[in-house]
Write an enzyme that holds these catalytic residues in place. Structure first.
Site, PDB file in Angstrom:
ATOM      1  N   ASP A 343       0.865  -1.181   0.000  1.00 14.62           N
ATOM      2  CA  ASP A 343       0.000   0.000   0.000  1.00 14.62           C
ATOM      3  C   ASP A 343       0.902   1.232   0.000  1.00 14.62           C
ATOM      4  O   ASP A 343       2.140   1.120   0.069  1.00 14.62           O
ATOM      5  CB  ASP A 343      -0.937  -0.006   1.213  1.00 14.62           C
ATOM      6  CG  ASP A 343      -2.232   0.756   0.926  1.00 14.62           C
ATOM      7  OD1 ASP A 343      -3.288   0.105   0.786  1.00 14.62           O
ATOM      8  OD2 ASP A 343      -2.189   2.000   0.823  1.00 14.62           O
ATOM      9  N   GLU A 402     -12.254   1.895  -6.085  1.00 17.03           N
ATOM     10  CA  GLU A 402     -13.000   1.605  -7.327  1.00 17.03           C
ATOM     11  C   GLU A 402     -13.091   2.859  -8.200  1.00 17.03           C
ATOM     12  O   GLU A 402     -14.154   3.462  -8.369  1.00 17.03           O
ATOM     13  CB  GLU A 402     -14.400   1.063  -6.962  1.00 17.03           C
ATOM     14  CG  GLU A 402     -15.208   0.515  -8.120  1.00 17.03           C
ATOM     15  CD  GLU A 402     -14.768  -0.857  -8.619  1.00 17.03           C
ATOM     16  OE1 GLU A 402     -15.450  -1.413  -9.474  1.00 17.03           O
ATOM     17  OE2 GLU A 402     -13.726  -1.372  -8.166  1.00 17.03           O
ATOM     18  N   HIS A 450     -12.710 -10.918  -9.289  1.00 22.70           N
ATOM     19  CA  HIS A 450     -13.665 -10.252  -8.407  1.00 22.70           C
ATOM     20  C   HIS A 450     -13.976 -11.113  -7.185  1.00 22.70           C
ATOM     21  O   HIS A 450     -14.697 -12.098  -7.260  1.00 22.70           O
ATOM     22  CB  HIS A 450     -14.954  -9.937  -9.196  1.00 22.70           C
ATOM     23  CG  HIS A 450     -15.995  -9.249  -8.398  1.00 22.70           C
ATOM     24  ND1 HIS A 450     -17.337  -9.300  -8.717  1.00 22.70           N
ATOM     25  CD2 HIS A 450     -15.910  -8.472  -7.287  1.00 22.70           C
ATOM     26  CE1 HIS A 450     -18.025  -8.597  -7.829  1.00 22.70           C
ATOM     27  NE2 HIS A 450     -17.183  -8.093  -6.954  1.00 22.70           N
TER      28      HIS A 450
END
EC number: 4.2.1.17
Length: 729
Positions: A343, A402, A450
């Site tokens: 991250d 997203e 997904h």
């Protein structure tokens, strides 16, 4: 050789002891109709052997008997009730003959002994098992109950409570637990199983063990006082009513049958089992649940075939920590694939590691792992702020925000840090893979992956094939998902892919109901209690997140403007504008407070009614059937469109994606199984009553054509042969 059939043989072992060996062609033994008939023929031969002193049952496979042949069930369940009842009487006469042999009998059980396999060994006097044993009666999970005497023998062997727990829940147990409750008489290593079995049989033959006394309780009424019986069966029925509910009749039927049979000996008890089994076998629920089992086998088999020449990834990476990234990292590490979790800030990395540690600690608390195992798993998750180690990664999944711009930038940067053959995947839920692939130099190495939240619980992973994704890329990602213990289903690229593409028309049906004056509380209640969803649409939206749904709704509307573009402000808009984002901030359709376990508990909130009044007509009381129709038609239509457009490859894969990804009620079997049960012509008649509501309610031409010809989506199943020919199969 005394007898040789296609799936078993009978031979002398030593000194009056015979062995009956299950040895079917292929990798596993199944107790199919042919094997039951063959067992009967072998026993006929055995009954004529005057020198017989004992019988050993064993298997030549890695598992004793994995169960009945479930591929036969759908055709057997179409046999008229009287014929099915005759077949069960015949099958039980075979197991009774095994149980009634005038010599001691012992089953040497290795690996699985499930369903009919378990019922077979219950008919022997002794059971010796290996440590890898899994034994039980899973029939209620298939919408039926034991039919080969399991509901009669197990309670008389173990006592009512232990037997009810196994039968009603469709449980199987391991060797240690089986020994504790008396389901097996001993546990020995695989290499000494036969030696140990012969030693026990010799003791029984010489009289050191009283095999007749061991057998006798199985032939008699259940030894329970009236008070004990009342307590056991009342508690069991209460538990089943709470857990299984009205949509799953098999567990309650099994409990009531055991209760009714408790005062009878074996023959009458078996008759009661027969009378209960046959009607269950003819229910839609049984057909649906057996269909799910077969579909699951099909989907897993397809994944196995796809990956047969592919090496499972040995090192993975996740881009983006947080809850989702941490969940993926945990699942990969837990199943043995080390993972780098990257991250851009420490706070997110800490959140991801905390999530992984929390999930491992739950396993520790439940006694599933010890501290050493926990430390070992957590040590294979490597948090990092840079790309150190990415040069040895086989597969990378991106799980950042997203947003297509952010995802493209992250993927493009990562592509420069990995080996040329490394596969990249995006955990996007709605953004087309083709759009994200445009940022990459090697789009053939990229696909969608997904996951569903929470990752550790949800079995489905949608693998999205982009226009340029290579077969090898898809195979590698399927291999990783399978290694993680997930069920991967490959779909083709489009906005929302398969699961979200069919979910949002369902939400649109909900929004239209609220617009037309429906109470969201009643809609939730009907869709949960009547149709059987685990959550109603309002509750589900709160769990998903109103903000997430609001964003995804816009993406879907842009992707399919003709059907999904709305011309009015709906309930999702109203809640979003009021910053009611669902469980994540405690306010959505419901208000949420933490319970004593720290889990969000929903409560009524009158303020939401005022908010929804601005986007709704005056209150109108819709019937349950109207609510179900208006909710389900948009979803079913979209599922059919996905099949017709090749987004999903088969009805089986579509139904499993719905069950595993959305919690589509298993007793319906999925959208296509539900359609086939309703009948396409009946569905078309229902849908046409609502086509005035807009394009989402317009039935696709392919489904109209099915209705005209009265064709099902699943291949028609022929009833099994008459029971007379089954006997001698």
């Amino acid at each position: 050789m005394l007898y040789k059939g296609d799936t078993l043989y009978l031979d002398w072992l030593e000194d009056g002891i015979a062995e009956l060996v299950f040895d079917a062609p292929g990798s596993v033994n199944k107790l199919d109709t042919a094997t039951v008939a063959s067992l009967g023929q072998a026993l006929e031969v055995l009954e004529k052997q005057h020198d017989l002193k004992g019988l050993l049952l064993r298997s030549n496979k890695a598992a004793f008997i994995v169960g009945a042949d479930i591929t036969e069930f759908l055709s057997l369940f179409l046999v008229p009730e009287e014929q099915l009842s005759q077949w069960l009487h015949f099958a039980n006469s075979v197991f009774n003959r095994l149980e009634d042999l005038p010599v001691p009998t012992l089953a040497a059980v290795n690996g699985y002994a499930l369903g009919g396999g378990c019922e077979c060994v219950l008919a022997t006097d002794y059971r010796l098992a290996t440590p890898d044993l899994r034994i039980g009666l899973p029939e209620t999970k298939l919408g039926i109950m034991p039919g080969f005497g399991g509901s009669v023998r197990l309670p008389r062997m173990l006592g009512a409570d232990s037997a009810l727990e196994i039968i009603a829940a469709g449980k199987d147990v391991g060797a240690e637990h089986a020994l504790k409750i008396g389901l097996v008489d001993g546990v020995v290593k695989q290499e000494t199983l036969i030696e140990g079995a012969i030693a026990v049989l010799r003791q029984a033959i010489t009289g050191d063990l009283d095999w007749r006394a061991k057998r006798q309780p199985k032939l008699e009424p259940l030894k329970l006082s009236k008070i004990e019986a009342a307590m056991s069966f009342t508690i069991a029925k209460g538990m089943v009513a709470q857990t299984a509910g009205k949509h799953y009749p098999a567990p309650m039927t099994a409990v009531k049958t055991i209760e009714a049979a408790a005062r009878f000996g074996r023959e009458e008890a078996l008759n009661l089992e027969n009378k209960s089994f046959v009607p269950l076998a003819h229910t839609n629920e049984a057909r649906a649940l057996v269909g799910i089992f077969l579909n699951d086998q099909y989907v897993k088999g397809k994944a196995k075939k796809l990956t047969k020449d592919i090496e499972t990834p040995k090192q993975a990476a996740v881009l983006g920590a947080g809850i989702m990234g941490g969940g993926i990292a945990y699942q990969s590490a837990w199943k043995g694939v080390p993972v780098i979790m990257k991250d851009i800030n420490d706070k997110s990395l800490n959140l991801g590691m905390t999530e992984a540690a929390k999930l491992l600690n739950k396993q520790l608390e439940r006694g599933k792992i010890d501290g050493l195992k926990l430390a070992g798993v957590i040590s294979t998750i490597h948090p990092t702020l840079d790309y150190a180690g990415f040069d040895r990664v086989d597969v990378v999944v991106e799980a950042v925000v997203e947003n297509p711009k952010v995802k493209k930038a992250v993927l493009a940067e990562t592509e420069q840090k990995v080996r040329p053959e490394t596969v990249l995947a995006s955990n996007t839920s709605t953004i087309p893979i083709g759009e994200l692939a445009s940022a990459l130099e090697h789009p053939e190495n990229f696909c969608g992956m997904h996951f569903f939240n929470p990752v550790h619980r949800m079995p489905l992973v949608e693998i999205i094939r982009g226009e340029k994704s290579s077969d090898e890329t898809i195979a590698k990602v399927v291999a990783w998902a399978s290694k993680m213990g997930k069920t991967p289903i490959v779909v083709n690229d489009c906005p929302g892919f398969f699961v979200n593409r069919v979910l949002f028309p369902y939400f649109a049906g909900f929004s239209q109901l609220l617009r037309d004056g429906a109470d969201f509380r009643k809609v939730d209640k009907v869709m949960e209690k009547q149709f059987g969803w685990p959550m109603g649409p309002a509750y589900l939206l709160d769990v998903v997140g109103i903000d997430t749904a609001h964003h995804a709704q816009a993406v879907m509307a842009a992707g399919f403007p003709q059907r999904m573009q709305k011309e009015y402000r709906d309930a999702i808009d109203a809640l979003f504008d009021a910053s009611r984002f669902g469980q994540k901030n405690g306010l959505g359709f419901w208000r949420y407070k933490e319970d004593s376990k720290g889990k969000p508990k929903k409560e009524e909130d009158a303020a939401v009614d005022d908010l929804l009044a601005s986007v709704s007509q005056p209150k109108h009381d819709f019937s349950d059937d109207e609510i179900i129709a208006r909710m389900m038609i948009p979803m079913i239509n979209e599922v059919v469109r996905c099949l017709e457009e090749g987004i999903i490859a088969s009805p089986a894969e579509a139904d499993m994606a719905l069950v595993y990804g959305l919690g589509f009620p298993p007793f319906h079997g999925g959208a296509f199984r539900w359609l086939d049960t309703q009948g396409s012509a009946k569905y078309l008649d229902m849908a046409q009553q609502y086509q005035h509501l807009g394009p989402l309610y317009e039935v696709p031409e392919g489904l109209r054509n099915k209705a005209r010809h009265n064709e099902p989506y699943y291949p028609p199943v022929e009833p099994a042969r008459p029971v007379g020919s089954l006997k001698t199969a």
